[in-house]
Design an enzyme around this catalytic site. Structure first.
Site, PDB file in Angstrom:
ATOM      1  N   CYS A 121      62.185  17.713  22.424  1.00 57.10           N
ATOM      2  CA  CYS A 121      62.212  16.331  21.938  1.00 57.10           C
ATOM      3  C   CYS A 121      63.553  15.666  22.215  1.00 57.10           C
ATOM      4  O   CYS A 121      63.679  14.455  22.102  1.00 57.10           O
ATOM      5  CB  CYS A 121      61.905  16.275  20.445  1.00 57.10           C
ATOM      6  N   ASP A 142      66.268  15.952  20.466  1.00 57.10           N
ATOM      7  CA  ASP A 142      67.014  15.644  19.262  1.00 57.10           C
ATOM      8  C   ASP A 142      68.218  16.580  19.111  1.00 57.10           C
ATOM      9  O   ASP A 142      68.161  17.742  19.502  1.00 57.10           O
ATOM     10  CB  ASP A 142      66.108  15.762  18.030  1.00 57.10           C
ATOM     11  N   CYS A 164      64.605  12.575  15.019  1.00 52.64           N
ATOM     12  CA  CYS A 164      63.478  11.997  14.304  1.00 52.64           C
ATOM     13  C   CYS A 164      63.735  11.976  12.801  1.00 52.64           C
ATOM     14  O   CYS A 164      64.679  12.595  12.312  1.00 52.64           O
ATOM     15  CB  CYS A 164      62.223  12.806  14.607  1.00 52.64           C
ATOM     16  N   CYS A 194      61.357  20.592  13.425  1.00 49.91           N
ATOM     17  CA  CYS A 194      62.533  19.778  13.088  1.00 49.91           C
ATOM     18  C   CYS A 194      63.380  20.491  12.035  1.00 49.91           C
ATOM     19  O   CYS A 194      64.608  20.426  12.074  1.00 49.91           O
ATOM     20  CB  CYS A 194      62.096  18.414  12.582  1.00 49.91           C
TER      21      CYS A 194
END
Ligand code: FES
Length: 133
Positions: free
Chosen positions: A34, A36, A60, A104
């Site tokens: 992603c 991140d 996110c 995450c």
């Protein structure tokens, strides 16, 4: 699945955001998929207590919320206690995350481990002797 109120709260009002200039433990991790990035700063005292912790997350909402919760969970704790913090415990403290967002929370666990790896490295110690993964 909806986001819990706690996730929304920590996303909208993240705790411990920022940078510690005289940190003695800094760790940065990222998720290649992603893109991140999460960076953790810690101030650890001579007794091995995490006196202060701050984070910066470019990612996110779930990554922001889990970073925020993770910093709250380890602040004032010992290094040993912080090393035991799992991403599952962080997600549980937030009353859960949707399955697609569990990765995450892994960033939060990894960022803490990365900062503590840096802490031992700076002391001239081998992190592998202290951090069992
Ligand atoms: Fe990448 Fe959440 S989507 S950390």
């Amino acid at each position: 699945m909806e986001y819990s109120e706690k996730v929304m709260d920590h996303f909208a009002n993240p705790r411990n955001v920022g940078v510690i200039d005289d940190a003695n433990a800094v760790g940065e991790v990222g998720n290649a998929k992603c893109g991140d990035i999460m960076k953790m700063y810690m101030k650890i005292n001579d007794d091995g207590i995490i006196e202060d912790i701050k984070f910066k997350t470019f990612g996110c909402g779930a990554a922001v919320a889990t970073s925020s919760m993770a910093t709250e969970l380890v602040k004032g704790k010992t290094i040993e206690e912080a090393l035991k913090l799992t991403n599952k415990a962080v997600a549980e403290a937030l009353d859960g995350l949707p399955p697609v967002k569990m990765h995450c929370s892994v960033l939060a666990e990894e960022a803490i481990q990365a900062a503590l790896t840096d802490y031992y490295t700076r002391k001239g110690l081998n992190p592998a002797d202290y951090i069992k993964k």
